[in-house]
Motif scaffolding. Structure first.
Motif, PDB file in Angstrom:
ATOM      1  N   UNK A 296      72.368  54.612  25.772  1.00 28.99           N
ATOM      2  CA  UNK A 296      73.188  54.678  24.561  1.00 28.99           C
ATOM      3  C   UNK A 296      74.532  53.990  24.776  1.00 28.99           C
ATOM      4  N   UNK A 297      75.152  54.210  25.922  1.00 35.17           N
ATOM      5  CA  UNK A 297      76.446  53.573  26.195  1.00 35.17           C
ATOM      6  C   UNK A 297      76.293  52.060  26.339  1.00 35.17           C
ATOM      7  N   UNK A 298      75.215  51.636  26.974  1.00 39.69           N
ATOM      8  CA  UNK A 298      74.955  50.195  27.090  1.00 39.69           C
ATOM      9  C   UNK A 298      74.778  49.556  25.708  1.00 39.69           C
ATOM     10  N   UNK A 299      73.995  50.182  24.876  1.00 42.33           N
ATOM     11  CA  UNK A 299      73.754  49.627  23.537  1.00 42.33           C
ATOM     12  C   UNK A 299      75.030  49.605  22.701  1.00 42.33           C
ATOM     13  N   UNK A 300      75.856  50.631  22.860  1.00 43.22           N
ATOM     14  CA  UNK A 300      77.059  50.733  22.026  1.00 43.22           C
ATOM     15  C   UNK A 300      78.046  49.602  22.274  1.00 43.22           C
ATOM     16  N   UNK A 301      78.042  49.030  23.487  1.00 47.99           N
ATOM     17  CA  UNK A 301      79.027  47.988  23.792  1.00 47.99           C
ATOM     18  C   UNK A 301      78.428  46.588  23.823  1.00 47.99           C
ATOM     19  N   UNK A 302      77.118  46.447  23.603  1.00 45.94           N
ATOM     20  CA  UNK A 302      76.510  45.118  23.643  1.00 45.94           C
ATOM     21  C   UNK A 302      75.952  44.654  22.302  1.00 45.94           C
ATOM     22  N   UNK A 303      75.873  45.538  21.344  1.00 46.05           N
ATOM     23  CA  UNK A 303      75.376  45.116  20.038  1.00 46.05           C
ATOM     24  C   UNK A 303      76.457  44.322  19.305  1.00 46.05           C
ATOM     25  N   UNK A 304      76.099  43.537  18.255  1.00 49.22           N
ATOM     26  CA  UNK A 304      77.093  42.701  17.567  1.00 49.22           C
ATOM     27  C   UNK A 304      78.291  43.472  17.028  1.00 49.22           C
ATOM     28  N   UNK A 305      78.062  44.668  16.498  1.00 49.15           N
ATOM     29  CA  UNK A 305      79.175  45.475  15.990  1.00 49.15           C
ATOM     30  C   UNK A 305      79.605  46.487  17.051  1.00 49.15           C
ATOM     31  N   UNK A 306      79.809  45.978  18.271  1.00 46.42           N
ATOM     32  CA  UNK A 306      80.023  46.837  19.426  1.00 46.42           C
ATOM     33  C   UNK A 306      81.215  47.760  19.261  1.00 46.42           C
ATOM     34  N   UNK A 307      81.039  48.970  19.775  1.00 47.03           N
ATOM     35  CA  UNK A 307      82.124  49.941  19.846  1.00 47.03           C
ATOM     36  C   UNK A 307      83.064  49.550  20.980  1.00 47.03           C
ATOM     37  N   UNK A 308      84.329  49.935  20.866  1.00 42.92           N
ATOM     38  CA  UNK A 308      85.317  49.616  21.889  1.00 42.92           C
ATOM     39  C   UNK A 308      84.837  50.081  23.260  1.00 42.92           C
ATOM     40  N   UNK A 309      84.847  49.149  24.222  1.00 47.03           N
ATOM     41  CA  UNK A 309      84.318  49.431  25.556  1.00 47.03           C
ATOM     42  C   UNK A 309      85.035  50.591  26.236  1.00 47.03           C
ATOM     43  N   UNK A 310      86.349  50.643  26.103  1.00 41.93           N
ATOM     44  CA  UNK A 310      87.100  51.638  26.868  1.00 41.93           C
ATOM     45  C   UNK A 310      86.720  53.057  26.483  1.00 41.93           C
ATOM     46  N   UNK A 646      63.452  57.291  20.616  1.00 39.42           N
ATOM     47  CA  UNK A 646      63.011  58.591  20.096  1.00 39.42           C
ATOM     48  C   UNK A 646      63.891  59.717  20.629  1.00 39.42           C
ATOM     49  N   UNK A 647      64.218  59.679  21.920  1.00 34.35           N
ATOM     50  CA  UNK A 647      64.990  60.783  22.495  1.00 34.35           C
ATOM     51  C   UNK A 647      66.400  60.826  21.919  1.00 34.35           C
ATOM     52  N   UNK A 648      67.016  59.657  21.737  1.00 32.41           N
ATOM     53  CA  UNK A 648      68.368  59.633  21.168  1.00 32.41           C
ATOM     54  C   UNK A 648      68.370  60.155  19.738  1.00 32.41           C
ATOM     55  N   UNK A 649      67.374  59.794  18.965  1.00 36.11           N
ATOM     56  CA  UNK A 649      67.305  60.302  17.588  1.00 36.11           C
ATOM     57  C   UNK A 649      67.167  61.823  17.579  1.00 36.11           C
ATOM     58  N   UNK A 650      66.364  62.356  18.485  1.00 32.88           N
ATOM     59  CA  UNK A 650      66.199  63.803  18.555  1.00 32.88           C
ATOM     60  C   UNK A 650      67.499  64.495  18.979  1.00 32.88           C
ATOM     61  N   UNK A 651      68.173  63.936  19.965  1.00 31.14           N
ATOM     62  CA  UNK A 651      69.424  64.546  20.431  1.00 31.14           C
ATOM     63  C   UNK A 651      70.477  64.555  19.330  1.00 31.14           C
ATOM     64  N   UNK A 652      70.572  63.440  18.614  1.00 30.53           N
ATOM     65  CA  UNK A 652      71.563  63.365  17.537  1.00 30.53           C
ATOM     66  C   UNK A 652      71.217  64.368  16.440  1.00 30.53           C
TER      67      UNK A 652
END
Length: 660
Positions: A296-310, A646-652
């Protein structure tokens, strides 16, 4: 006229020095004052000492008494100068003639120029601050108010307060002087962003700098490789050979400053070790959560609308930050057992930074009878005091070191000084961000939180102090060994205080029931971990303020307590039950390994997907179906990625419907 000295309040002087020094300076005979043309103020004291205070802050002051740092004579010069210009002090504090309830002078630290910053902290620390800015960081900006006229910025590594408008010589941070002065520049830049994006807002959380999305990777590639190995082979089939790989991943994450993934890998390694050692705290769901979090952290900072890395990777976090003289107020303690280990976690409110820190202590051994319960551990020595004294007291320390995850350790050497005094539980004087007087507002705050898989890994993030107006009802569920109490705030908004029996703290429920019933005096506050359910706010208590003292349920002996109304054991609603069951099914993949699942596993996935569809959870059902399809095609990488989906969707979904 030295308006900087005239603008210093008693609280500001205490923040820059310490309150005891200010009190001693106030008892000194007033010195004879003289002022040079450049604004330097000299004070000649009876008996010889002469203190000189040039413009630029208290750190520039000098005194002939020989003391290192700021002495009582320097503070005495400030107080004498203010007394000499008493009429002007009123004008400085209220420059437009307004009273203390009016708005403070409108000034923003964002108006400070970079040249002024360089002159204050030096080129080397400015370069360090620029590196942090390029990586990106998150800050909470609080503008000046009538109650607190000093604007401040809460950073991950320190809290910065600007005590005198426009004068960087009077900036207070809770880090040791000189060790992290780059935070002054980070705080100024945070105010600039807040002034641009949130003008006039009393408090704002801002992202500053950052180059998210400009690179081709996240820096977590080695960690993802480790996660893939664990997922393919499973905890049940991994041997000792993975230890070297884990250590290598941790070294690279530490070198890159990726604090949150580093903590996730540490927790992953702990779960693998617990299974290997047959530890009682091994949980397949926790193992699976750590694997999914790295993705999840990898995806959050590498997608086009990436979340702030810090904020996602924790790259702006110092591993440790030594605190200057700190006053910490205990909010209670939690006792946990993991096999033969006993863990005590003391929750300490740090007033200067408006956050809760965690002091953790562990003991290993074989426990006879009640030697390992909370009441016995309360007598153990921790940092020079007993655990009970620390858990119910106020600490003043010059030896505290804070970690990136907001744990704190206290040095115990000869030069380390920590004093502990009993607390009366006057928690209403803590920072408003920690004290809850409106339960509805707390519910909104919990609803607005970033999702857990990409949230900063901060200890005690949701510990709050709740002001209690009334205990409405109290029940006990025998099957779950759980005590529930309904409390109300002044407006009548409700929350549930809920605690479950544990062998490590056998007196928890009895003592909690006694305090809630008023047997210990008037209940004023409950401190605990706040959570959200579909039905409202839930507080897992760690301490209570009643009858002029602090009561910690986990440290009380077993016994006592009156009869409670029995409640029916709560059963999960169908939606939550299906989510929990499906999460457990996916966690089996992390436990056994994708390469070692039994033939019946795919059929069970199909049943779970149909149950999810029946309840209207179509996207989660589609994710589970996609995972089953990828497994049937024996596609290793596709199976891993669809499992993560699937696991991330369930956790959220579970996070949005119930607390842990």
């Amino acid at each position: 006229m030295r308006t900087d000295l005239l603008g210093l309040t008693t609280d500001s002087l205490a923040a820059l020095t310490n309150r005891g020094l200010v009190k001693r300076a106030g008892k000194e005979a007033a010195p004879d004052l003289r002022t040079d043309a450049d604004g330097t103020v000299h004070g000649d004291f009876a008996g010889g000492p002469t203190a000189s205070l040039p413009p630029g802050g208290l750190d520039a002051a000098r005194c002939t008494c020989g003391a290192t740092g700021v002495c009582r004579h320097v503070v005495g010069v400030v107080l004498a100068y203010q007394h000499q210009h008493a009429t002007t002090v009123e004008t400085v504090e209220h420059p437009q003639g307004e009273g203390p309830d009016q708005e403070p002078l409108a000034w923003s630290p964002g108006q400070v120029s970079d040249d002024e910053l360089t002159a204050r902290i030096g080129a080397r620390l400015m370069a360090a601050a620029r590196r942090t800015e390029r990586a990106g960081y998150t800050a909470r900006v609080r503008r000046a108010t009538a109650a607190d006229p000093a604007p401040q910025v809460e950073l991950a590594t320190a809290t910065v307060r600007f005590l005198i408008p426009g004068d960087l010589g009077f900036v207070h941070t809770d880090a040791v002087a000189g060790s992290r002065d780059d935070v002054i520049a980070l705080a100024v830049w945070a105010f600039r962003v807040a002034d641009e994006l949130h003008p006039g807002t009393p408090e704002a959380r801002v992202d500053v700098g950052g180059e998210a999305g400009t690179g081709t990777g996240s820096g977590l590639e080695r960690a993802l490789g480790l996660a893939g190995t664990v997922l393919r082979e499973g905890a049940a089939h991994l041997g000792q050979g993975l230890a070297a790989t884990i250590a290598d991943v941790q070294r690279h994450l530490d070198a890159a400053g990726s604090r949150w993934p580093l903590l996730a890998v540490g927790d992953l390694a702990e779960q693998l070790a617990a299974y290997r050692d047959r530890g009682a705290h091994y949980r397949p769901e926790l193992l699976a959560s750590h694997l999914a979090e790295l993705h999840a952290r990898h995806r959050a900072v590498t997608r086009p609308d990436a979340t702030l890395r810090s904020s996602v990777l924790g790259t702006a976090e110092a591993a440790e930050t030594p605190l200057r003289r700190a006053r910490l107020e205990s909010l209670g303690c939690r006792i946990r057992s993991l096999g033969d280990r006993r863990i005590a976690e003391i929750y300490l409110a740090h007033g200067d930074s408006a956050m809760v820190l965690v002091l953790r202590r562990e003991w290993d051994g074989e426990w006879d009878g009640g030697d390992g319960d909370g009441a016995a551990l309360a007598r153990r020595r921790v940092a020079g005091s007993t655990l009970a004294a620390l858990a119910t007291g106020n600490l003043v320390t010059e030896s505290a070191v804070r970690s990136a995850s907001r744990t704190v350790r206290l040095a115990t050497g000869r030069v380390a000084r920590t004093t502990v005094s009993p607390s009366r539980g006057d928690w209403g004087e803590l920072s408003p961000s920690l004290v809850v007087t409106d339960l509805t507002a707390l519910g909104r705050e919990l609803d607005a939180l970033t999702l857990r898989p990409v949230r900063p890994r901060v200890e005690a993030e949701l510990v709050r102090v709740v002001a209690v107006s009334q205990v409405v009802a109290m029940t006990y569920a025998p099957g779950d060994q759980r005590l529930d109490a309904l409390i109300a705030d002044q407006a009548g908004n409700l929350a549930t205080v809920t605690a479950t029996h544990t062998g490590a703290a056998p007196g928890r429920l009895d003592s909690l029931a006694a305090v809630l019933a008023g047997e210990e005096g008037e209940l004023r506050f409950v401190s605990g971990v706040a959570g959200r359910t579909a039905g409202g706010v839930v507080i897992d208590p760690i301490g209570l303020a009643a009858g002029g003292r602090v009561v910690v349920p986990d440290l009380q002996p077993a016994g006592g307590g009156g009869r409670l109304a029995a409640a029916e054991d709560v059963r999960h609603d169908p939606l939550t039950a299906v989510l929990i069951d499906t999460r457990g099914l996916l966690a089996e993949a992390a436990h056994h390994g994708l390469s070692h699942l039994p033939p019946t596993y795919d059929a069970r996935l199909g049943i779970a997907a149909r149950r999810l569809t029946t309840l209207g959870l179509h996207r989660i059902a589609q994710a589970v179906t996609a995972f089953a399809a990828a497994r049937s095609q024996d596609s290793g990488e596709a199976a891993e990625q669809t499992w993560v989906d699937a696991y991330l969707r369930l956790e959220v979904a579970l996070e949005l419907t119930r607390p842990d």
